[in-house]
Design an enzyme around this catalytic site. Structure first.
Site, mmCIF file in Angstrom:
data_model
loop_
_atom_site.group_PDB
_atom_site.id
_atom_site.type_symbol
_atom_site.label_atom_id
_atom_site.label_comp_id
_atom_site.label_asym_id
_atom_site.label_seq_id
_atom_site.Cartn_x
_atom_site.Cartn_y
_atom_site.Cartn_z
ATOM 1 N N TYR A 55 28.586 12.492 89.892
ATOM 2 C CA TYR A 55 29.363 13.588 89.322
ATOM 3 C C TYR A 55 29.742 13.315 87.862
ATOM 4 O O TYR A 55 29.514 14.175 87.004
ATOM 5 C CB TYR A 55 30.613 13.853 90.164
ATOM 6 C CG TYR A 55 31.374 15.091 89.723
ATOM 7 C CD1 TYR A 55 30.923 16.366 90.069
ATOM 8 C CD2 TYR A 55 32.522 14.986 88.956
ATOM 9 C CE1 TYR A 55 31.607 17.502 89.659
ATOM 10 C CE2 TYR A 55 33.220 16.109 88.549
ATOM 11 C CZ TYR A 55 32.762 17.370 88.898
ATOM 12 O OH TYR A 55 33.448 18.494 88.481
ATOM 13 N N GLU A 68 26.004 17.668 81.297
ATOM 14 C CA GLU A 68 26.200 19.109 81.115
ATOM 15 C C GLU A 68 27.002 19.386 79.848
ATOM 16 O O GLU A 68 26.607 20.229 79.018
ATOM 17 C CB GLU A 68 26.932 19.694 82.330
ATOM 18 C CG GLU A 68 26.120 19.711 83.616
ATOM 19 C CD GLU A 68 26.945 20.169 84.813
ATOM 20 O OE1 GLU A 68 27.794 21.072 84.633
ATOM 21 O OE2 GLU A 68 26.751 19.628 85.918
#
Length: 218
Positions: free
Chosen positions: A144, A151
């Protein structure tokens, strides 16, 4: 009968998307080793787009009650990934050769290969082995942060190209008397990550604690 059809559909869905993400990981790793990070996106583009867009069905699954996952948790994750997949990488080719693409697709694909195989196994067999359960609720501890960082980095890198191109922006005057600036919308997305990412990570930690403690009592 209805329950059996539901399980059969979910099993097919999970394993189909699993193979899509397995393809993404295979192409990403082999390309990274053979020619370098600059060619990774070109190698994974089509399976990445298909596998990630297929996740839209998960929102529908939650809305119609096929799965118990809350839409409030599913929607932000899928929405942000679709934004990066289509709104950044597909829309702005200048971002595709950056090394963050490699960390992005590897983080995403490892996470999804584990997740879809976990749910696919549960639908087929009624339960998943303990090692797969542990991976399902532990791999995010690393994947994550690396995925979110990738991102964020790619959105930030794209900002200069978004601003220069004016793509997806609507300027006044126009027939609808409405303006929209994709550059500032993308900045807003970046800002949403600030409170959103820690909140989602905390939520997943809670889910991990609940799932692993439940498995110990079984």
């Amino acid at each position: 009968m209805a329950a059996a059809l539901k399980r059969a559909y979910l099993a097919v869905y999970n394993w189909a998307v699993f193979f899509g993400w397995a393809q993404v990981l295979y192409y990403a790793v082999t390309t990274l080793l053979q020619t370098g990070h600059q060619d990774v996106y070109a190698a994974v583009q089509r399976p990445l787009q298909l596998a990630q867009t297929a996740a839209v069905l998960e929102i529908i699954h939650g809305l119609v009650g096929l799965v118990r996952s809350p839409v409030s948790a599913t929607l932000p994750q899928i929405g942000s990934r679709l934004f990066v997949t289509w709104g950044i990488l597909w829309s702005f080719p200048e971002t595709r050769t950056h090394m963050l693409v490699s960390s992005l697709v590897i983080s995403w694909s490892v996470t999804e290969i584990i997740r879809y195989s976990f749910f696919g196994t549960k639908e087929l067999l009624g339960s998943a082995p303990s090692w797969l359960l542990w991976l399902r609720y532990s791999s995010f501890l690393i994947m994550y942060p690396t995925g979110i960082s990738s991102e964020l980095g790619l959105i930030y890198i794209a900002l200069q190209y978004i601003k220069a191109s004016g793509k997806y922006s609507l300027r006044l005057p126009n027939t609808w008397n409405y303006s929209f600036d994709y550059f500032y919308a993308s900045i807003m997305v970046l800002l949403i990550y600030v409170p959103g990412s820690p909140h989602m990570y905390t939520y997943m930690l809670g889910q991990r604690k609940k799932a692993l403690s439940k498995s110990k009592t079984m």
